[in-house]
Scaffold this motif. Structure first.
Motif, PDB file in Angstrom:
ATOM      1  N   GLY A  56      -4.621  -0.640  -9.518  1.00 15.69           N
ATOM      2  CA  GLY A  56      -3.304  -1.283  -9.389  1.00 15.69           C
ATOM      3  C   GLY A  56      -2.179  -0.361  -9.824  1.00 15.69           C
ATOM      4  O   GLY A  56      -1.158  -0.228  -9.144  1.00 15.69           O
ATOM      5  N   LYS A  57      -2.392   0.321 -10.961  1.00 20.35           N
ATOM      6  CA  LYS A  57      -1.378   1.231 -11.510  1.00 20.35           C
ATOM      7  C   LYS A  57      -1.105   2.385 -10.534  1.00 20.35           C
ATOM      8  O   LYS A  57       0.052   2.705 -10.229  1.00 20.35           O
ATOM      9  CB  LYS A  57      -1.893   1.758 -12.853  1.00 20.35           C
ATOM     10  CG  LYS A  57      -0.984   2.726 -13.585  1.00 20.35           C
ATOM     11  CD  LYS A  57      -1.506   2.954 -15.007  1.00 20.35           C
ATOM     12  CE  LYS A  57      -0.738   4.044 -15.717  1.00 20.35           C
ATOM     13  NZ  LYS A  57      -1.176   5.408 -15.363  1.00 20.35           N
ATOM     14  N   GLN A  58      -2.184   3.001 -10.029  1.00 18.77           N
ATOM     15  CA  GLN A  58      -2.008   4.158  -9.144  1.00 18.77           C
ATOM     16  C   GLN A  58      -1.453   3.745  -7.775  1.00 18.77           C
ATOM     17  O   GLN A  58      -0.733   4.525  -7.134  1.00 18.77           O
ATOM     18  CB  GLN A  58      -3.332   4.913  -9.004  1.00 18.77           C
ATOM     19  CG  GLN A  58      -3.743   5.606 -10.305  1.00 18.77           C
ATOM     20  CD  GLN A  58      -4.993   6.455 -10.156  1.00 18.77           C
ATOM     21  OE1 GLN A  58      -5.286   6.993  -9.094  1.00 18.77           O
ATOM     22  NE2 GLN A  58      -5.748   6.589 -11.238  1.00 18.77           N
ATOM     23  N   THR A  59      -1.770   2.535  -7.337  1.00 17.01           N
ATOM     24  CA  THR A  59      -1.208   2.030  -6.071  1.00 17.01           C
ATOM     25  C   THR A  59       0.309   1.923  -6.180  1.00 17.01           C
ATOM     26  O   THR A  59       1.048   2.380  -5.293  1.00 17.01           O
ATOM     27  CB  THR A  59      -1.815   0.644  -5.723  1.00 17.01           C
ATOM     28  OG1 THR A  59      -3.231   0.766  -5.641  1.00 17.01           O
ATOM     29  CG2 THR A  59      -1.300   0.126  -4.392  1.00 17.01           C
ATOM     30  N   LEU A  60       0.784   1.339  -7.270  1.00 13.20           N
ATOM     31  CA  LEU A  60       2.235   1.181  -7.486  1.00 13.20           C
ATOM     32  C   LEU A  60       2.905   2.543  -7.664  1.00 13.20           C
ATOM     33  O   LEU A  60       4.004   2.774  -7.139  1.00 13.20           O
ATOM     34  CB  LEU A  60       2.491   0.295  -8.703  1.00 13.20           C
ATOM     35  CG  LEU A  60       2.085  -1.176  -8.550  1.00 13.20           C
ATOM     36  CD1 LEU A  60       2.192  -1.909  -9.887  1.00 13.20           C
ATOM     37  CD2 LEU A  60       2.948  -1.877  -7.494  1.00 13.20           C
ATOM     38  N   GLU A  61       2.260   3.453  -8.385  1.00 12.07           N
ATOM     39  CA  GLU A  61       2.833   4.800  -8.596  1.00 12.07           C
ATOM     40  C   GLU A  61       3.005   5.551  -7.282  1.00 12.07           C
ATOM     41  O   GLU A  61       3.898   6.386  -7.148  1.00 12.07           O
ATOM     42  CB  GLU A  61       1.944   5.610  -9.553  1.00 12.07           C
ATOM     43  CG  GLU A  61       2.087   5.192 -11.009  1.00 12.07           C
ATOM     44  CD  GLU A  61       1.073   5.860 -11.930  1.00 12.07           C
ATOM     45  OE1 GLU A  61       0.185   6.579 -11.422  1.00 12.07           O
ATOM     46  OE2 GLU A  61       1.172   5.649 -13.153  1.00 12.07           O
ATOM     47  N   ALA A  62       2.136   5.254  -6.302  1.00 15.52           N
ATOM     48  CA  ALA A  62       2.244   5.912  -4.990  1.00 15.52           C
ATOM     49  C   ALA A  62       3.294   5.241  -4.098  1.00 15.52           C
ATOM     50  O   ALA A  62       3.513   5.692  -2.972  1.00 15.52           O
ATOM     51  CB  ALA A  62       0.883   5.890  -4.292  1.00 15.52           C
ATOM     52  N   GLY A  63       3.936   4.189  -4.607  1.00 14.72           N
ATOM     53  CA  GLY A  63       4.995   3.517  -3.843  1.00 14.72           C
ATOM     54  C   GLY A  63       4.500   2.403  -2.936  1.00 14.72           C
ATOM     55  O   GLY A  63       5.247   1.879  -2.110  1.00 14.72           O
ATOM     56  N   MET A  64       3.220   2.034  -3.086  1.00 14.29           N
ATOM     57  CA  MET A  64       2.641   0.988  -2.250  1.00 14.29           C
ATOM     58  C   MET A  64       2.750  -0.379  -2.926  1.00 14.29           C
ATOM     59  O   MET A  64       3.048  -0.480  -4.113  1.00 14.29           O
ATOM     60  CB  MET A  64       1.170   1.300  -1.974  1.00 14.29           C
ATOM     61  CG  MET A  64       0.950   2.538  -1.154  1.00 14.29           C
ATOM     62  SD  MET A  64      -0.735   2.613  -0.508  1.00 14.29           S
ATOM     63  CE  MET A  64      -1.438   3.852  -1.522  1.00 14.29           C
ATOM     64  N   GLN A  65       2.470  -1.412  -2.154  1.00 13.72           N
ATOM     65  CA  GLN A  65       2.375  -2.757  -2.714  1.00 13.72           C
ATOM     66  C   GLN A  65       0.948  -2.975  -3.221  1.00 13.72           C
ATOM     67  O   GLN A  65      -0.014  -2.595  -2.560  1.00 13.72           O
ATOM     68  CB  GLN A  65       2.689  -3.815  -1.659  1.00 13.72           C
ATOM     69  CG  GLN A  65       4.119  -3.781  -1.161  1.00 13.72           C
ATOM     70  CD  GLN A  65       4.399  -4.974  -0.269  1.00 13.72           C
ATOM     71  OE1 GLN A  65       4.699  -6.065  -0.721  1.00 13.72           O
ATOM     72  NE2 GLN A  65       4.262  -4.761   1.035  1.00 13.72           N
TER      73      GLN A  65
END
Length: 297
Positions: A56-65
């Motif tokens: 979840g953390k890395q998904t958000l850091e990549a700019g994704m939902q």
């Protein structure tokens, strides 16, 4: 012979996440598309909880939902399947991952089969397995073998053609897809396992050794062909003589690094690549679903 070069999966994964973030920014700017990854966690498995939190953390850091769904240990198969069907129909969700293992009352295969193959960013659906097996470019590839392949391509400067490779382990998650990926790279590939006759002799012929057998430090340095490149997929926790535990791979690192030309450490080798490749697969899925050319990542 000098000690092997250490293949730094942590650094490579950080670079891959940066490239993914750049691709996401371009998708938003040029097409108004923000890739979305949904992760479903059933139960309270501590390792799974940590893994899902990191995703979840890395998904958000990549700019994704990032969409996370936590369900009780007692959740029925029917309820979980209903959630999967709901995510299949949600246009904001480009990738779906149901965290394994699942509680005993749920049939894992039935759940994996219910995921839309074009949103199956884990690459476990039989349609994606078939696509990979037949060399189709439409396959979404399981994240760990894909991570191994990217590390190998980087190490060899792009081409693995003509190399002799051995995959020790025949799981659906790593061994079998790894075999297909190496075959597509024009390697000559052997798949070995616990019942292989003369396993050390087989390993000793390979230029590339992928260890994914789930046995701590099983592959010894004196098994290796001098100068072989070793990718260690294993993550095993063993007791230390002085108390406590430590993580080791499926390869005896101390003896192998004296013979190999390059080797992945555990931890810090293949492990960090898995989530980075999950993010890469989600961007790939989002592009395909929207008819957009896939970026070079």
């Amino acid at each position: 012979m000098a000690d092997a070069q250490i293949i730094d999966g942590k650094a490579f994964a950080a670079g891959l996440r940066e490239r993914v973030a750049g691709a996401v920014a371009a998708l938003k700017a040029d097409h108004g598309v923000t890739p979305g990854l949904a992760v479903v966690l059933v139960g309270e498995d501590p390792a799974s909880q940590v893994y899902v939190r990191n995703k979840g953390k890395q998904t958000l850091e990549a700019g994704m939902q990032s969409f996370e769904f936590k369900m009780d240990e007692t959740t029925s198969q029917e309820t979980l399947l209903a959630k999967v069907h709901e995510l299949n129909a949600d246009p904001r969700v480009n990738g779906i991952l149901v965290q394994l293992p699942l509680p005993k009352q749920i049939d894992e295969q039935a759940v994996l089969a219910a995921i839309d193959p074009d949103k199956d960013v884990d690459g476990f659906h039989v349609v994606n397995v078939g696509r990979l097996n037949t060399g189709s470019s439409d396959a979404l590839v399981p994240c760990t073998p894909l991570g191994c392949l990217l590390l190998l391509r980087d190490h060899f400067g792009g081409s693995l053609s003509g190399k002799k490779a051995i995959v020790v382990g025949r799981s659906n998650i790593v061994g079998k897809p790894m075999f297909n990926l190496l075959l597509q790279e024009s390697c000559t590939v052997t798949v070995a396992h616990s019942r292989t006759a003369d396993l050390p002799g087989e390993v000793g012929q390979a230029d590339i050794v992928i260890a994914a057998v789930g046995r701590p430090e099983m592959v010894k340095g004196d098994w290796l062909k001098p100068g072989a490149v070793v990718i260690d997929v294993g993550i095993n926790r063993i007791d230390k003589p002085e108390g406590g535990t430590r993580l080791v791979g499926d390869v005896d690192f101390a003896s192998a690094k004296a013979v190999a030309s390059a080797i992945t450490p555990v931890p810090g080798g293949v492990g960090p690549m898995t989530i980075a490749c999950l993010l890469r697969n989600t961007v790939t899925a989002a592009c395909r679903q929207n008819g957009i050319a896939e970026p070079d990542m």
